[in-house]
Design an enzyme around this catalytic site. Structure first.
Site, PDB file in Angstrom:
ATOM      1  N   ALA A   1       0.798  -1.229   0.000  1.00 34.89           N
ATOM      2  CA  ALA A   1       0.000   0.000   0.000  1.00 34.89           C
ATOM      3  C   ALA A   1       0.829   1.277   0.000  1.00 34.89           C
ATOM      4  O   ALA A   1       0.332   2.339  -0.394  1.00 34.89           O
ATOM      5  CB  ALA A   1      -0.944   0.002   1.213  1.00 34.89           C
ATOM      6  N   SER A   2       2.088   1.225   0.406  1.00 37.61           N
ATOM      7  CA  SER A   2       2.889   2.455   0.475  1.00 37.61           C
ATOM      8  C   SER A   2       3.526   2.824  -0.852  1.00 37.61           C
ATOM      9  O   SER A   2       3.999   3.948  -1.013  1.00 37.61           O
ATOM     10  CB  SER A   2       3.987   2.296   1.531  1.00 37.61           C
ATOM     11  OG  SER A   2       5.004   1.419   1.069  1.00 37.61           O
TER      12      SER A   2
ATOM     13  N   MET B   1       2.077   2.662  -6.894  1.00 35.12           N
ATOM     14  CA  MET B   1       0.874   2.016  -7.404  1.00 35.12           C
ATOM     15  C   MET B   1      -0.076   1.674  -6.271  1.00 35.12           C
ATOM     16  O   MET B   1      -1.290   1.810  -6.414  1.00 35.12           O
ATOM     17  CB  MET B   1       1.265   0.748  -8.178  1.00 35.12           C
ATOM     18  CG  MET B   1       0.146   0.195  -9.034  1.00 35.12           C
ATOM     19  SD  MET B   1      -0.381   1.345 -10.331  1.00 35.12           S
ATOM     20  CE  MET B   1      -2.126   0.953 -10.388  1.00 35.12           C
TER      21      MET B   1
ATOM     22  N   GLU C   1       1.312  -4.167   4.235  1.00 32.44           N
ATOM     23  CA  GLU C   1       2.709  -3.822   3.964  1.00 32.44           C
ATOM     24  C   GLU C   1       3.611  -4.874   4.608  1.00 32.44           C
ATOM     25  O   GLU C   1       3.162  -5.672   5.434  1.00 32.44           O
ATOM     26  CB  GLU C   1       3.065  -2.425   4.492  1.00 32.44           C
ATOM     27  CG  GLU C   1       3.110  -1.345   3.408  1.00 32.44           C
ATOM     28  CD  GLU C   1       4.086  -1.644   2.279  1.00 32.44           C
ATOM     29  OE1 GLU C   1       4.975  -2.504   2.464  1.00 32.44           O
ATOM     30  OE2 GLU C   1       3.978  -1.020   1.216  1.00 32.44           O
TER      31      GLU C   1
ATOM     32  N   THR D   1       1.459  -7.529 -10.739  1.00 32.57           N
ATOM     33  CA  THR D   1       2.889  -7.773 -10.566  1.00 32.57           C
ATOM     34  C   THR D   1       3.497  -8.287 -11.868  1.00 32.57           C
ATOM     35  O   THR D   1       2.878  -9.088 -12.569  1.00 32.57           O
ATOM     36  CB  THR D   1       3.099  -8.827  -9.461  1.00 32.57           C
ATOM     37  OG1 THR D   1       2.477  -8.368  -8.246  1.00 32.57           O
ATOM     38  CG2 THR D   1       4.572  -9.083  -9.212  1.00 32.57           C
ATOM     39  N   THR D   2       4.706  -7.856 -12.173  1.00 32.90           N
ATOM     40  CA  THR D   2       5.414  -8.336 -13.363  1.00 32.90           C
ATOM     41  C   THR D   2       6.768  -8.902 -12.951  1.00 32.90           C
ATOM     42  O   THR D   2       7.169  -8.820 -11.791  1.00 32.90           O
ATOM     43  CB  THR D   2       5.597  -7.219 -14.402  1.00 32.90           C
ATOM     44  OG1 THR D   2       6.341  -6.136 -13.802  1.00 32.90           O
ATOM     45  CG2 THR D   2       4.262  -6.701 -14.883  1.00 32.90           C
TER      46      THR D   2
ATOM     47  N   HIS E   1      10.142   3.199 -19.146  1.00 32.88           N
ATOM     48  CA  HIS E   1       9.503   3.382 -17.845  1.00 32.88           C
ATOM     49  C   HIS E   1      10.391   4.230 -16.941  1.00 32.88           C
ATOM     50  O   HIS E   1      11.545   4.514 -17.262  1.00 32.88           O
ATOM     51  CB  HIS E   1       9.233   2.027 -17.177  1.00 32.88           C
ATOM     52  CG  HIS E   1       8.086   1.279 -17.780  1.00 32.88           C
ATOM     53  ND1 HIS E   1       8.229   0.511 -18.917  1.00 32.88           N
ATOM     54  CD2 HIS E   1       6.784   1.200 -17.425  1.00 32.88           C
ATOM     55  CE1 HIS E   1       7.057  -0.022 -19.226  1.00 32.88           C
ATOM     56  NE2 HIS E   1       6.169   0.378 -18.341  1.00 32.88           N
TER      57      HIS E   1
ATOM     58  N   LYS F   1      11.808   1.276 -11.960  1.00 37.14           N
ATOM     59  CA  LYS F   1      11.287  -0.030 -12.359  1.00 37.14           C
ATOM     60  C   LYS F   1      12.413  -1.061 -12.315  1.00 37.14           C
ATOM     61  O   LYS F   1      13.511  -0.817 -12.825  1.00 37.14           O
ATOM     62  CB  LYS F   1      10.667   0.031 -13.758  1.00 37.14           C
ATOM     63  CG  LYS F   1       9.970  -1.266 -14.168  1.00 37.14           C
ATOM     64  CD  LYS F   1       9.128  -1.061 -15.412  1.00 37.14           C
ATOM     65  CE  LYS F   1       8.460  -2.359 -15.859  1.00 37.14           C
ATOM     66  NZ  LYS F   1       7.566  -2.926 -14.841  1.00 37.14           N
TER      67      LYS F   1
ATOM     68  N   THR G   1       4.257  -5.480 -19.943  1.00 32.00           N
ATOM     69  CA  THR G   1       3.479  -5.085 -21.117  1.00 32.00           C
ATOM     70  C   THR G   1       4.228  -5.411 -22.402  1.00 32.00           C
ATOM     71  O   THR G   1       3.648  -5.917 -23.373  1.00 32.00           O
ATOM     72  CB  THR G   1       3.160  -3.581 -21.065  1.00 32.00           C
ATOM     73  OG1 THR G   1       2.464  -3.302 -19.861  1.00 32.00           O
ATOM     74  CG2 THR G   1       2.317  -3.166 -22.260  1.00 32.00           C
TER      75      THR G   1
END
Length: 269
Positions: free
Chosen positions: A12-13, A16, A37, A102-103, A158, A162, A169
């Site tokens: 959550a922090s 995204m 978290e 997630t990637t 990006h 990242k 994608t």
């Protein structure tokens, strides 16, 4: 009475994660049921709204995903592969829809998601936006229409933070191009060129990853032949498009049978 299904946001922090919290909080079709978290994070025990620098939202950040998931109908997860695999098991136990943005998964990690999908809905996509998923469809169609005289190159950019490359994608686009050509991406992917590499091999699908600044996401699929090029492009300027797509997926999955789905299913493409 809170509206719609309860949704938990993991990580959550993060950038995204915070966008997901805002998107769910603003929705009249769902409500924020929890925020997770990692243990030891400074936000643990704080109200998520206050931790984000705004008004209290009545939801405290926890490091106990099992407790959070037990109260929810969906989990929005844009974290890291190792964390996502653990969350998948817990979401399956809770029979919560697990939306995975997630990637960076390996093939073995993707296979490890399969047991969870036997018990709950998993919606996994390298990109949650409508525009990108339309681009995936177009890429498949164009690749099918153009023969190997057209070299395929996928260029993505990006932000500097990242951690995985090529982007999820870009790999989605590569899979679509390969499917259009009737081959598997693993057979034809060219994911790195450095030094004297020799001439480009006919039929290969090349990838280039650029990193810098605060770029949300840019993807080009280039079909290059002698004398002409066809370029398909998507530019994201606001990561809210991914959060809206993830929320849409969570709502869509509420009445579906257990299994693995993607955004093509959610969007009816």
């Amino acid at each position: 009475m809170a509206a719609g299904p309860g949704i938990v946001v993991t990580g959550a922090s993060g950038r995204m994660g915070q966008m997901l919290v805002r998107t769910v909080g603003a929705s009249d079709k769902a409500h924020l049921a929890g925020c997770v978290e990692r243990p030891g994070h400074a936000w643990i025990g704080q109200d998520i709204g206050v931790a984000m620098g705004g008004p209290a939202l009545g939801v405290k950040v926890t490091d106990d995903p099992l407790e959070a998931f037990a109260k929810a109908q969906a989990v929005l997860d844009f974290t890291a592969p190792e964390a996502t695999l653990g969350f998948a098991q817990l979401a399956a136990q809770a029979r919560a829809v697990h939306v995975i943005g997630t990637t960076g998964f390996s093939e073995d990690q993707l296979a490890a998601l399969e047991p969870a999908a036997r018990h709950a809905v998993i919606v996994r996509a390298g990109n949650m936006s409508l525009g990108v998923n339309l681009l995936v469809q177009l890429t498949r169609k164009v690749a099918q229409a153009l023969d190997a005289d057209f070299d395929i190159e996928i260029v993505e950019m990006h932000h500097r933070m990242k951690v995985d490359a090529p982007s999820g994608t870009a790999l989605m686009l590569g899979e679509a191009a390969a499917a259009g050509r009737g081959v598997t991406l693993a057979e034809v992917a060219d994911r790195g060129r450095d030094g004297v590499t020799g001439a480009r091999q006919r039929g290969h699908i090349g990838f280039a990853a650029l990193r810098g600044g605060d770029v949300v996401g840019e993807h080009d699929v280039i079909f290059a032949a002698a004398g002409e090029r066809v370029v398909l492009r998507h530019v994201a300027t606001d990561r809210a498009i991914f959060a809206r797509g993830a929320l849409k997926a969570a709502l869509w999955g509420q009445d579906k049978k257990p299994g693995q789905y993607d955004m093509m299913d959610v969007l009816g493409l």
